[in-house]
Write an enzyme that holds these catalytic residues in place. Structure first.
Site, PDB file in Angstrom:
ATOM      1  N   ASP A 301       4.203   2.594  -0.684  1.00  0.00           N
ATOM      2  CA  ASP A 301       3.709   3.311   0.411  1.00  0.00           C
ATOM      3  C   ASP A 301       3.304   4.528  -0.368  1.00  0.00           C
ATOM      4  OD1 ASP A 301       3.807   1.734   2.466  1.00  0.00           O
ATOM      5  OD2 ASP A 301       5.352   2.831   3.189  1.00  0.00           O
ATOM      6  N   LYS A 328      -1.022  -4.558   3.843  1.00  0.00           N
ATOM      7  CA  LYS A 328      -0.744  -3.370   4.438  1.00  0.00           C
ATOM      8  C   LYS A 328      -1.838  -3.230   5.719  1.00  0.00           C
ATOM      9  CE  LYS A 328       2.722  -1.681   1.701  1.00  0.00           C
ATOM     10  NZ  LYS A 328       4.019  -1.499   2.356  1.00  0.00           N
TER      11      LYS A 328
END
Length: 415
Positions: A301, A328
């Site tokens: 992330d 993602k």
């Protein structure tokens, strides 16, 4: 909704939302506890709302006590047969095993980009542990029916740690002891967060090198008072803003956190930024930035924040771990290459699992968030150093994790 971000310097202190990763884990544990738990510092972003819907459907009684505190009376007594997880990958992979504790069939439904994200890794381990699964060829919607008995299962951990988290939180309630054999575990700091959350609710889980987990069955979650710390994924964006465009202090975060994205501080130091910290806050200040190398395999992330940092650094930075970016909210490696290219920054992925970013001048223009909250924030941070305004398309997607991000960024701009 489009959002225009103008170039400018920043200086100030901000408090990011709570860690949605910790919040969703704590919500699941509170559901499984018989009694009343209290969660403080809860930020009601889209992903947290998805988790709240799940625990209420599964039987929890939730009462708001002020703007950021929840009282949760636990108990796994489903009030419905459909879990609506929104676009939350963690809620999907976390609450599917929890739902499989119950003997009634439960359908898990999502929306948006989540419908294209792979969920097939859940089916066989759940079957090995006693549940029935209809897995829709590996994508949502799926249906599970328990109860999970416990036992042994083998899991491919190379794509995500989220499903492992779901099993680790569900299996203490199974009738038998369980052993999970995990191949190629990634994002191991997130598994540490799971073990920490379980321990704070009185549950024991044992692990060996993230390759084997032993979970005693027939355990009871105890109600807990849980003060949720700030979100390091959000903090990373703010700290990069400070390192590239002024100085920013982020409150309610600490370097001793188990969150994976504390690693942003390592990248900032390697790039030459000034980083200072105490127990409850971290500050990043701009200095001449140089190219750096960083492996984000266990903290994927961070990639969008790292891209904004690398774009401001002189020379070519090398980031590793791009294989973690495909599934993602969008293909983040391709989105970074495309959108930073529009801003005049050369991004290349010349070899497997590697991204090279050559820092330079940011030019203004129109870019797309790709519906990805972290891409929208990354491009906004990059815009602080642009030669003219940057217009970010579909900027409202920041509501997934940090609804007030753009307003907060404006607060700390130097007028």
């Amino acid at each position: 909704m489009d959002r225009t971000v103008s170039p400018g310097r920043v200086r100030g202190a901000l408090t990011p939302p709570c860690s949605k990763s910790y919040a969703q884990r704590a919500l699941a544990a509170a559901l499984l506890a018989e009694g009343v738990s209290v969660l403080r510092n809860v930020e009601f972003c889209d992903d947290t709302r998805s988790a709240l819907r799940c625990i209420e459907t599964l039987g929890a009684h939730v009462t708001r006590m002020g703007d950021a505190t929840l009282s949760i009376e636990g108990g796994l007594r489903p009030a419905g047969r459909v879990l609506h997880v929104g676009e939350s990958g963690l809620s999907t992979r976390l609450f599917t095993p929890v739902a499989a504790l119950h003997s009634a069939p439960m359908r898990i439904e999502g929306e948006g980009s989540l419908l294209g994200r792979p969920m097939g890794m859940m089916a066989e381990p759940l079957r090995q542990l006693g549940a029935r699964v209809e897995d829709n060829d590996g994508f949502l919607p799926i249906e599970v029916c328990g109860p999970l008995r416990g036992g042994e299962a083998r899991i491919d951990g190379s794509l995500s740690s989220q499903f492992i988290t779901g099993l680790l939180l569900a299996l203490p309630r199974a009738a038998a002891d369980s052993t999970l054999h995990v191949d190629r575990a990634v994002s191991t700091p997130y598994l540490d967060m799971t073990l920490d959350t379980a321990a704070r609710f009185g549950v024991e889980i044992f692990q060996r090198d993230y390759a084997e987990f032993y979970i005693p069955g027939r355990q009871h979650y105890r109600p807990a008072f849980f003060d949720i710390e700030g979100d390091w994924s959000a903090a990373a964006m703010l700290l990069v803003a400070g390192a590239t465009a002024g100085e920013v202090t982020v409150r309610n975060v600490g370097m001793l956190s188990r969150q994976a994205d504390t690693a942003i501080c390592t990248a900032l130091v390697r790039a030459g930024a000034a980083v200072t910290s105490d127990e409850r806050q971290v500050t990043a200040a701009a200095r001449p930035l140089r190219a750096f190398e960083f492996d984000a395999t266990h903290c994927p992330d961070l990639f969008p924040a790292l891209a904004a940092l690398a774009a401001a650094a002189e020379g070519e930075s090398i980031l590793r771990g791009t294989s973690r970016l495909t599934h993602k909210e969008c293909d983040r490696a391709e989105a970074i290459r495309e959108e930073y290219g529009r801003l005049g920054i050369e991004v290349d992925t010349p070899e497997q699992d590697v991204m090279r970013i050559r820092g330079g001048k940011i030019r203004g223009g129109r870019v797309s968030s790709h519906g990805d909250h972290r891409m929208a924030m990354s491009l906004a941070v990059a815009a602080l150093r642009s030669e003219s305004d940057v217009v970010i398309e579909d900027a409202a997607c920041v509501a997934k994790s940090y609804p007030a991000f753009f307003e907060e960024l404006e607060k700390i701009k130097i007028r």
